[in-house]
Design a protein around this motif. Structure first.
Motif, PDB file in Angstrom:
ATOM      1  N   THR A  74       0.893  -1.157   0.000  1.00  0.00           N
ATOM      2  CA  THR A  74       0.000   0.000   0.000  1.00  0.00           C
ATOM      3  C   THR A  74       0.938   1.216   0.000  1.00  0.00           C
ATOM      4  N   ALA A  75       0.433   2.403   0.277  1.00  0.00           N
ATOM      5  CA  ALA A  75       1.289   3.599   0.270  1.00  0.00           C
ATOM      6  C   ALA A  75       2.387   3.532   1.331  1.00  0.00           C
ATOM      7  N   ARG A  76       2.094   3.008   2.520  1.00  0.00           N
ATOM      8  CA  ARG A  76       3.065   3.006   3.611  1.00  0.00           C
ATOM      9  C   ARG A  76       3.264   1.644   4.272  1.00  0.00           C
ATOM     10  N   VAL A  77       2.731   0.596   3.661  1.00  0.00           N
ATOM     11  CA  VAL A  77       2.863  -0.741   4.239  1.00  0.00           C
ATOM     12  C   VAL A  77       3.300  -1.722   3.160  1.00  0.00           C
ATOM     13  N   GLY A  78       4.428  -2.374   3.399  1.00  0.00           N
ATOM     14  CA  GLY A  78       4.869  -3.446   2.523  1.00  0.00           C
ATOM     15  C   GLY A  78       4.223  -4.747   2.956  1.00  0.00           C
ATOM     16  N   PHE A  79       3.908  -5.595   2.006  1.00  0.00           N
ATOM     17  CA  PHE A  79       3.252  -6.863   2.307  1.00  0.00           C
ATOM     18  C   PHE A  79       4.046  -7.957   1.607  1.00  0.00           C
ATOM     19  N   HIS A  80       4.598  -8.880   2.378  1.00  0.00           N
ATOM     20  CA  HIS A  80       5.434  -9.958   1.855  1.00  0.00           C
ATOM     21  C   HIS A  80       4.697 -11.290   1.999  1.00  0.00           C
ATOM     22  N   ARG A  81       4.994 -12.207   1.076  1.00  0.00           N
ATOM     23  CA  ARG A  81       4.512 -13.582   1.202  1.00  0.00           C
ATOM     24  C   ARG A  81       5.691 -14.495   0.865  1.00  0.00           C
ATOM     25  N   TYR A  82       6.037 -15.363   1.829  1.00  0.00           N
ATOM     26  CA  TYR A  82       7.149 -16.292   1.657  1.00  0.00           C
ATOM     27  C   TYR A  82       6.616 -17.711   1.665  1.00  0.00           C
ATOM     28  N   THR A  83       6.912 -18.453   0.616  1.00  0.00           N
ATOM     29  CA  THR A  83       6.539 -19.859   0.541  1.00  0.00           C
ATOM     30  C   THR A  83       7.818 -20.668   0.686  1.00  0.00           C
ATOM     31  N   PHE A  84       7.912 -21.395   1.794  1.00  0.00           N
ATOM     32  CA  PHE A  84       9.084 -22.192   2.125  1.00  0.00           C
ATOM     33  C   PHE A  84       8.853 -23.644   1.722  1.00  0.00           C
ATOM     34  N   PRO A  85       9.930 -24.368   1.414  1.00  0.00           N
ATOM     35  CA  PRO A  85       9.771 -25.820   1.226  1.00  0.00           C
ATOM     36  C   PRO A  85       9.474 -26.457   2.577  1.00  0.00           C
ATOM     37  N   GLY A 127       2.860   6.111  14.726  1.00  0.00           N
ATOM     38  CA  GLY A 127       2.507   6.383  13.336  1.00  0.00           C
ATOM     39  C   GLY A 127       2.576   5.123  12.486  1.00  0.00           C
ATOM     40  N   ALA A 128       3.602   4.310  12.697  1.00  0.00           N
ATOM     41  CA  ALA A 128       3.719   3.046  11.957  1.00  0.00           C
ATOM     42  C   ALA A 128       2.562   2.118  12.313  1.00  0.00           C
ATOM     43  N   ARG A 129       2.184   2.088  13.597  1.00  0.00           N
ATOM     44  CA  ARG A 129       1.027   1.260  13.999  1.00  0.00           C
ATOM     45  C   ARG A 129      -0.245   1.735  13.308  1.00  0.00           C
ATOM     46  N   ARG A 130      -0.464   3.060  13.310  1.00  0.00           N
ATOM     47  CA  ARG A 130      -1.664   3.615  12.663  1.00  0.00           C
ATOM     48  C   ARG A 130      -1.677   3.293  11.168  1.00  0.00           C
ATOM     49  N   ASN A 131      -0.520   3.436  10.515  1.00  0.00           N
ATOM     50  CA  ASN A 131      -0.460   3.119   9.086  1.00  0.00           C
ATOM     51  C   ASN A 131      -0.822   1.659   8.835  1.00  0.00           C
ATOM     52  N   LEU A 132      -0.319   0.771   9.673  1.00  0.00           N
ATOM     53  CA  LEU A 132      -0.610  -0.656   9.524  1.00  0.00           C
ATOM     54  C   LEU A 132      -2.110  -0.914   9.666  1.00  0.00           C
TER      55      LEU A 132
END
Length: 185
Positions: A38-49, A152-157
């Motif tokens: 989003t504008a201020r939140v990165g979203f990661h997805r990790y698929t592990f073996p 601020g980081a909490r609010r953005n999340l």
């Protein structure tokens, strides 16, 4: 051991980049990493073996000169902190909150390249940490930042990414890009 080296080889043939999305297969450990935002939140997805080594590594020293940093473990699936550095800005502070979709099963924090310890809070110029997860599905990670403070980081999340729907965030990021692009004649 995580603090001895944690880079992975990859091939450009195994990466994909498009508006609002990036993905790559990390060859050394066969991990599929995807990112959207989003504008201020990165979203990661990790698929592990299938393995008991599903780790996320955080290196607050990486990149430019660190003036100070802090990391706190907050609850079963959240970390918070800040990183003060000097590079293009002489005194840049970025506060962050990272939330994992699964509880942290184990962790270790190292200061100044010492062996990892079970520290719930660490402060210094050279902080690295690993977070291990017991998984049978992909791990999602939301990382929110703010130049103002942790609150601020909490609010953005909370305001920008209250859910765990990776595909919706990816589609919304692409739609936002297309909207901006369509304004150009």
């Amino acid at each position: 051991i995580f603090y001895l080296g944690y880079a992975s080889k990859f091939s450009h043939a195994n990466e994909k980049a498009e508006a609002g999305y990036y993905a790559v297969k990390l060859d050394d450990d066969n991990i599929f990493a995807e990112m959207t935002a989003t504008a201020r939140v990165g979203f990661h997805r990790y698929t592990f073996p299938k393995s008991d080594r599903a780790n996320i590594i955080l290196d607050l020293k990486w990149r430019d000169k660190v003036l100070d940093s802090e990391l706190k473990i907050v609850g079963a699936n959240r970390i918070e902190g800040y990183r003060r550095s000097s590079s293009w800005a002489k005194d840049q502070v970025v506060y962050f909150v990272a939330e994992f979709s699964e509880p942290i099963a184990d962790y270790g924090v190292t200061l100044d390249d010492n062996p990892p310890e079970k520290l719930d809070k660490a402060k210094g110029k050279n902080i690295k940490a690993f977070f291990r997860f017991n998984l049978n599905k992909p791990l999602l990670v939301k990382v929110s930042i703010s130049p103002v403070g942790i609150s601020g980081a909490r609010r953005n999340l909370l305001s920008e990414l209250p859910n765990w729907n990776f595909e919706k965030v990816r589609a919304d990021a692409k739609a936002a890009w297309n909207k901006e692009l369509s304004s150009i004649e």
